[in-house]
Write an enzyme that holds these catalytic residues in place. Sequence first.
Site, short mmCIF file in Angstrom:
data_model
loop_
_atom_site.label_atom_id
_atom_site.label_comp_id
_atom_site.label_asym_id
_atom_site.label_seq_id
_atom_site.Cartn_x
_atom_site.Cartn_y
_atom_site.Cartn_z
N ASN A 11 0.95 -1.16 -0.17
CA ASN A 11 -0.05 -0.14 -0.01
C ASN A 11 0.78 1.31 0.04
O ASN A 11 1.38 1.63 0.94
CB ASN A 11 -0.84 0.04 1.43
N TRP A 12 0.91 2.06 -1.23
CA TRP A 12 1.84 3.03 -1.26
C TRP A 12 1.14 4.29 -0.30
O TRP A 12 1.94 5.27 -0.46
CB TRP A 12 2.09 3.37 -2.82
N LYS A 13 0.11 4.26 -0.27
CA LYS A 13 -0.70 5.25 0.42
C LYS A 13 -0.38 6.42 -0.44
O LYS A 13 -0.63 6.48 -1.69
CB LYS A 13 -0.26 5.49 1.91
N HIS A 98 -9.63 1.32 5.31
CA HIS A 98 -8.33 1.40 5.98
C HIS A 98 -8.49 2.18 7.14
O HIS A 98 -9.17 3.45 7.07
CB HIS A 98 -7.18 1.75 5.01
N GLU A 100 -6.67 4.73 8.17
CA GLU A 100 -6.42 6.10 7.92
C GLU A 100 -7.61 6.68 7.11
O GLU A 100 -7.86 7.84 7.47
CB GLU A 100 -5.08 6.34 6.86
N GLU A 168 -4.94 -5.11 10.72
CA GLU A 168 -3.99 -4.08 10.95
C GLU A 168 -4.39 -3.24 12.24
O GLU A 168 -5.08 -2.39 12.28
CB GLU A 168 -4.07 -2.76 9.61
N GLY A 174 2.90 2.01 10.93
CA GLY A 174 3.90 3.48 10.70
C GLY A 174 4.76 3.59 11.98
O GLY A 174 5.27 4.48 12.15
N SER A 213 3.78 -2.17 10.14
CA SER A 213 5.16 -2.31 10.48
C SER A 213 5.84 -3.60 10.15
O SER A 213 6.82 -4.08 10.88
CB SER A 213 5.50 -2.01 12.05
N GLY A 234 2.88 -1.09 4.25
CA GLY A 234 2.92 0.26 4.02
C GLY A 234 4.38 0.78 3.56
O GLY A 234 4.86 0.40 2.47
N GLY A 235 5.29 1.55 4.60
CA GLY A 235 6.35 1.93 4.18
C GLY A 235 7.35 0.94 3.60
O GLY A 235 8.06 1.58 2.55
P1 13P Z 1 3.36 0.22 7.66
O1 13P Z 1 3.91 -1.00 7.07
O2 13P Z 1 3.91 1.67 7.07
O3 13P Z 1 3.04 0.02 8.97
O4 13P Z 1 1.52 0.56 7.19
C1 13P Z 1 0.71 -0.61 7.37
C2 13P Z 1 -0.32 -0.02 6.51
O5 13P Z 1 -1.09 0.60 6.90
C3 13P Z 1 -0.84 -0.89 5.24
O6 13P Z 1 -1.97 -0.59 4.79
#
Ligand code: 13P
Length: 258
Positions: A11-13, A98, A100, A168, A174, A213, A234-235
């Site tokens: 997920n590149w967000k 998600h 967020e 999640e 993050g 993470s 994510g990251g």
């Molecule tokens: P991180 O891997 O950056 O913690 O993000 C997880 C995430 O929200 C994937 O959707």
Amino acid sequence: MTAIRPLVAGNWKMHGLAANLAELKSLQDLLAMEPQPAADVMICPPATLLAQARYFLSKSDILLGAQDCHPDSQGPHTGDISAEMLADAGAKAVIVGHSERRTDYGETDAVVSQKAGAAHRAGLAAIICIGERGRERQDGATLDIVKRQLDGSLPPAATAANTIIAYEPVWAIGTGWTPTPEDVAAVHAFIRGRLGDELGGEGSAMRILYGGSVKPSNARELLTVPNVNGALVGGASLKATDFYAILSAYSGTGGRGR
Ligand code: 13P
């Protein structure tokens, strides 16, 4: 019962310009090497890059996913994108609910269920995100929250083919913090039980991803937990080498997590 083929989705967000599509090319090159991971691979770039990413991935098994959709197929919703539009741009799946988006836009379980239904209408798989906040875990409410979100967000007619659950924990996103493998196992077993109760065989075969993470150093530990059928990353999905290192948890294992 046949083993569930894992999925590792990135997920590149809200990250990524056209120049970053070079990472997709790098990932494709890495995935061409032996041993190849026994997992499906997906990248969910921002919507602006979907059409170009499809072009980059035209000769690749890497799947494309999107990060959100509107419940309707079209209409007066300035700035929104429908599931049909995402499918038209090359997406095979879309993330819905998600944390967020639940936080930034107040998305409720009912809205998330509508969005998942929209994904199905458009022929996309819905990746439905659920997970507790730190305070809720401290209060011992994790399973209550997960149950409420799962029950409220699953659309009718969810199947193993069209729906993926991503657990999640919000406090792990993050932050570099992760639950212990035992904690992950407990929540995933609970989700598996609920899915089986609600959906029978489809629920038993549905993929349940862990997200929060995930990085090269903890991927193997987290992804070999029973009932963890892959990861939503994510990251660490932004750099091909990191993402590939996470995928390597599935190299030579024949697909674990069951
Ligand atoms: P991180 O891997 O950056 O913690 O993000 C997880 C995430 O929200 C994937 O959707």
